[in-house]
Design a protein around this motif. Structure first.
Motif, PDB file in Angstrom:
ATOM      1  N   PRO A 205       5.990   6.911 -24.144  1.00  0.00           N
ATOM      2  CA  PRO A 205       4.463   6.887 -22.967  1.00  0.00           C
ATOM      3  C   PRO A 205       3.898   7.639 -23.637  1.00  0.00           C
ATOM      4  CG  PRO A 205       6.609   6.873 -22.130  1.00  0.00           C
ATOM      5  CD  PRO A 205       6.945   6.999 -23.304  1.00  0.00           C
ATOM      6  N   TRP A 222       3.091  -0.087 -18.499  1.00  0.00           N
ATOM      7  CA  TRP A 222       2.656   1.407 -18.613  1.00  0.00           C
ATOM      8  C   TRP A 222       1.674   1.459 -19.900  1.00  0.00           C
ATOM      9  CZ3 TRP A 222       6.128   3.411 -21.641  1.00  0.00           C
ATOM     10  CH2 TRP A 222       7.455   2.704 -21.656  1.00  0.00           C
ATOM     11  N   SER A 224       1.661   2.431 -23.916  1.00  0.00           N
ATOM     12  CA  SER A 224       2.570   3.214 -24.940  1.00  0.00           C
ATOM     13  C   SER A 224       2.321   2.798 -26.453  1.00  0.00           C
ATOM     14  CB  SER A 224       3.925   2.480 -24.797  1.00  0.00           C
ATOM     15  OG  SER A 224       3.923   0.973 -24.570  1.00  0.00           O
ATOM     16  N   ARG A 324      11.834  16.278 -25.974  1.00  0.00           N
ATOM     17  CA  ARG A 324      12.163  15.296 -24.731  1.00  0.00           C
ATOM     18  C   ARG A 324      10.736  15.000 -23.871  1.00  0.00           C
ATOM     19  NH1 ARG A 324      14.961  19.798 -20.142  1.00  0.00           N
ATOM     20  NH2 ARG A 324      17.471  18.855 -21.114  1.00  0.00           N
ATOM     21  N   LEU A 327       9.675  11.589 -23.703  1.00  0.00           N
ATOM     22  CA  LEU A 327      10.405  10.850 -22.132  1.00  0.00           C
ATOM     23  C   LEU A 327       9.567  10.420 -21.613  1.00  0.00           C
ATOM     24  CD1 LEU A 327      13.818  12.826 -21.842  1.00  0.00           C
ATOM     25  CD2 LEU A 327      13.967  10.643 -22.636  1.00  0.00           C
ATOM     26  N   LYS A 328       8.363  11.161 -21.231  1.00  0.00           N
ATOM     27  CA  LYS A 328       7.415  10.745 -20.082  1.00  0.00           C
ATOM     28  C   LYS A 328       5.674  11.433 -20.709  1.00  0.00           C
ATOM     29  CE  LYS A 328       7.274  15.905 -19.184  1.00  0.00           C
ATOM     30  NZ  LYS A 328       7.454  16.794 -17.746  1.00  0.00           N
ATOM     31  N   ARG A 329       5.124  10.874 -20.239  1.00  0.00           N
ATOM     32  CA  ARG A 329       3.029  10.193 -20.972  1.00  0.00           C
ATOM     33  C   ARG A 329       2.992  12.225 -20.723  1.00  0.00           C
ATOM     34  NH1 ARG A 329      -1.121   8.615 -17.323  1.00  0.00           N
ATOM     35  NH2 ARG A 329      -0.428  10.013 -15.754  1.00  0.00           N
ATOM     36  N   SER A 330       2.469  12.928 -22.419  1.00  0.00           N
ATOM     37  CA  SER A 330       2.454  14.280 -22.680  1.00  0.00           C
ATOM     38  C   SER A 330       0.768  13.476 -22.872  1.00  0.00           C
ATOM     39  CB  SER A 330       3.271  14.095 -24.003  1.00  0.00           C
ATOM     40  OG  SER A 330       2.078  12.949 -25.260  1.00  0.00           O
ATOM     41  N   LEU A 369      15.925  10.204 -16.793  1.00  0.00           N
ATOM     42  CA  LEU A 369      14.277  10.324 -16.905  1.00  0.00           C
ATOM     43  C   LEU A 369      14.120   9.078 -17.367  1.00  0.00           C
ATOM     44  CD1 LEU A 369      12.382  12.404 -16.032  1.00  0.00           C
ATOM     45  CD2 LEU A 369      11.698  12.753 -18.497  1.00  0.00           C
ATOM     46  N   ASP A 370      14.769   8.541 -17.995  1.00  0.00           N
ATOM     47  CA  ASP A 370      14.027   7.298 -18.989  1.00  0.00           C
ATOM     48  C   ASP A 370      14.706   6.173 -18.229  1.00  0.00           C
ATOM     49  OD1 ASP A 370      14.045   5.792 -21.029  1.00  0.00           O
ATOM     50  OD2 ASP A 370      15.194   5.077 -21.870  1.00  0.00           O
ATOM     51  N   PHE A 372      12.983   6.754 -15.073  1.00  0.00           N
ATOM     52  CA  PHE A 372      11.078   6.216 -14.889  1.00  0.00           C
ATOM     53  C   PHE A 372      10.371   5.548 -15.657  1.00  0.00           C
ATOM     54  CE2 PHE A 372      13.457   9.688 -12.499  1.00  0.00           C
ATOM     55  CZ  PHE A 372      12.692   9.683 -10.889  1.00  0.00           C
ATOM     56  N   PHE A 373      11.329   4.979 -17.104  1.00  0.00           N
ATOM     57  CA  PHE A 373       9.721   4.619 -17.779  1.00  0.00           C
ATOM     58  C   PHE A 373      10.915   3.519 -18.621  1.00  0.00           C
ATOM     59  CE2 PHE A 373       7.713   8.295 -17.664  1.00  0.00           C
ATOM     60  CZ  PHE A 373       6.260   8.105 -16.954  1.00  0.00           C
TER      61      PHE A 373
END
Length: 401
Positions: A205, A222, A224, A324, A327-330, A369-370, A372-373
Motif C-alpha cells: 500500500p 486501493w 499500491s 511493518r 503492512l499499511k499505507r505509509s 493487519l494483512d 485489511f489489505f
C-alpha cells in the motif's frame, strides 16, 4: 472695418494662446511647489525619526529547543537486553553494530557542525524504528528527542544510501556455486531438482498522487506498488517500481530479472536452472509453471511444484512481519516508496544472513493487519461471492413477489 477683421481674429487667437500658456505654467509651478513641500515634509519626518532611539532587536527565545534523549541515551544504550533490541529494532545489539559499520561511509555525521551532531548509531536506530514499527514522524521524534524533520531526513538518507551501495551485495543473482547449493536445498525439501528460486508478487500500500491515481489502483481498489521477487529463503532478485494497476505480464517484462535472464546459472552447457512461478506467469526456458487441464501424472507434478510456492509466501510474510511499514499505507512520498520497499528487502536479507529470527508475535500481528489489505488475487473470490449473493437475493425477491 472689413480690413481690420483678420487682425482682430489674430489678436483674439494670440490672447487665447497666452491665456492657455499662462494657465499651463501656473499648473507646472504648482506641481513643483507641491513636490518640494512633500520633499521638505519627508526630510523633516526623517530628521525627527533620526532623533528617536532605534527599537531593540527581537531576541530569539531559544537557539534550539531542548529535547529529551533519555530513552535512547540511558534506557536503550545502557539497559536494553538483546530481546528488547530485537523487539524495537528488529535485530540484536551485535547485529545492529554490524549494520552501523556497513552504513558508516554513507551516514556518518560531518566533522564540522554548528550544533552537536546526531551520532551514527542513533541515526540508524531511528530508521530501523521507523521501518520496523511504521510509526509516524511525530511519535518517533518524541521518542528519540529530535525534530520530526530530522527523522524524515535520516530515513530518506539511509534508504537511498542502501539502494545505491550495500544492496548490490545483499540482493543479487546467485553464481553457479550458490545456485547449485540452493537447488540441492529445494530438492531435499520438496523433491524437485534443478530449481533455484520461486517467483511471486505482492502489493504494497502507498499514498498515490491524485493526478495518476488510476495507474496505482489494483484489483482491490486501493493504491499500491507491485513487489515482485525471486526467493529461496532470502531475496535474490526484486522489482518494486511497477504501479499496482499494471498487468501481470507487464510487471515481469519491466523487471531486471527478465532483462538479465540470460545471466541465470546453468547446470550444464545448455541446461538452465529453473525459477518456479504461479499460473499467471508465462512458460519460458528459465521459468517453470504447472500444467493446465492436467492429467493424473501432471497433477502429481503440479502438487510438488505448488509446494515450492510456500517458500515465497512465507518469505513475503516474514518481510512484512519484520518491517511493518509495508503492512499499511505509509507517509512516504509515492516516488520514494520503491526505495523504501527495496531497503526493507535488503535489510531482510541482512537479518537472515546474521541469523536474526522473526517473532511469532510479529507474524500474528501481520496476519491480522494483512486482513485489511488482502492481495488482489485472493479478492477475486470475495468479489465473486458478493456479486453472486446480491444476484441470488434479487432472484429470490422476484420469485416471492
Amino acid at each position: 472695418m472689413e480690413s481690420l477683421a483678420p487682425v482682430m481674429k489674430l489678436v483674439v487667437l494670440l490672447a487665447f494662446h497666452l491665456n492657455v500658456t499662462q494657465q499651463r505654467n501656473v499648473l507646472l509651478v504648482q506641481n513643483i511647489i507641491r513636490k518640494r513641500r512633500a520633499q521638505r515634509a519627508f526630510l523633516r519626518h526623517m530628521a525627527r525619526l533620526s532623533m528617536l532611539p532605534l527599537p531593540p532587536p527581537i531576541a530569539r527565545k531559544v537557539w534550539m529547543k531542548v529535547r529529551d534523549k533519555d530513552w535512547w541515551e540511558r534506557v536503550v544504550l545502557l539497559e536494553y537486553t538483546d530481546v528488547e533490541w530485537t523487539e524495537n529494532f528488529r535485530m540484536r545489539r551485535q547485529t545492529f553494530m554490524k549494520l552501523c559499520a556497513l552504513m558508516q561511509r554513507y551516514m556518518a555525521p560531518s566533522d564540522v557542525s554548528v550544533r552537536t551532531p546526531v551520532p551514527l548509531t542513533m541515526r540508524v536506530a531511528i530508521v530501523l524504528y521507523k521501518l520496523g514499527s511504521g510509526a509516524d514522524y511525530n511519535f518517533i521524534s518524541n521518542q528519540f528527542g529530535v525534530h520530526k524533520s530530522t527523522v524524515k531526513k535520516f530515513v530518506y538518507m539511509f534508504c537511498r544510501a542502501m539502494v545505491q551501495g550495500p544492496m548490490e551485495q545483499l540482493i543479487r543473482i546467485p553464481d553457479e556455486t550458490q545456485a547449485q547449493e540452493i537447488s540441492r536445498g529445494f530438492e531435499e525439501q520438496h523433491h524437485m531438482p534443478q530449481i533455484m528460486g520461486v517467483i511471486d508478487r505482492i502489493h504494497i500500500p502507498i499514498l498515490a498522487p491524485s493526478d495518476v491515481l488510476q495507474d496505482f489502483i489494483n484489483e482491490k481498489n486501493w493504491a499500491s506498488y507491485v513487489l515482485q521477487a525471486v526467493v529461496d529463503n532470502t531475496f535474490w532478485s526484486i522489482s518494486c517500481e511497477t504501479p499496482g494497476g499494471s498487468r501481470d505480464e507487464e510487471v515481469l517484462l519491466r523487471s531486471d530479472l527478465f532483462q538479465r535472464a540470460e545471466l541465470l546459472p546453468k547446470v550444464a552447457l545448455d541446461v538452465r536452472l529453473q525459477v518456479v512461478g504461479g499460473p499467471s506467469y508465462p512458460l519460458l526456458d528459465w521459468l517453470l509453471k504447472g500444467y493446465a487441464n492436467a492429467t493424473a501424472e501432471e497433477e502429481s507434478f503440479n502438487i510438488y511444484l505448488n509446494s515450492l510456492r510456500d517458500t515465497v509466501e512465507k518469505t513475503f510474510h516474514m518481510l512484512k512481519s519484520r518491517w511493518r511499514v509495508l503492512l499499511k499505507r505509509s507517509d512516504f512520498h509515492f516516488s520514494f516508496s520503491p526505495t523504501a520497499i527495496a531497503t526493507c528487502c535488503a535489510l531482510h536479507n541482512f537479518c537472515q544472513r546474521e541469523g536474526e529470527h522473526v517473532s511469532d508475535s510479529w507474524m500474528s500481528y501481520a496476519k491480522d493487519l494483512d486482513a485489511f489489505f488482502p492481495q488482489p488475487w485472493a479478492c477475486f473470490f470475495c468479489h465473486f461471492f458478493v456479486i453472486f449473493g446480491v444476484i441470488l437475493c434479487i432472484f429470490v425477491t422476484l420469485i416471492l413477489e
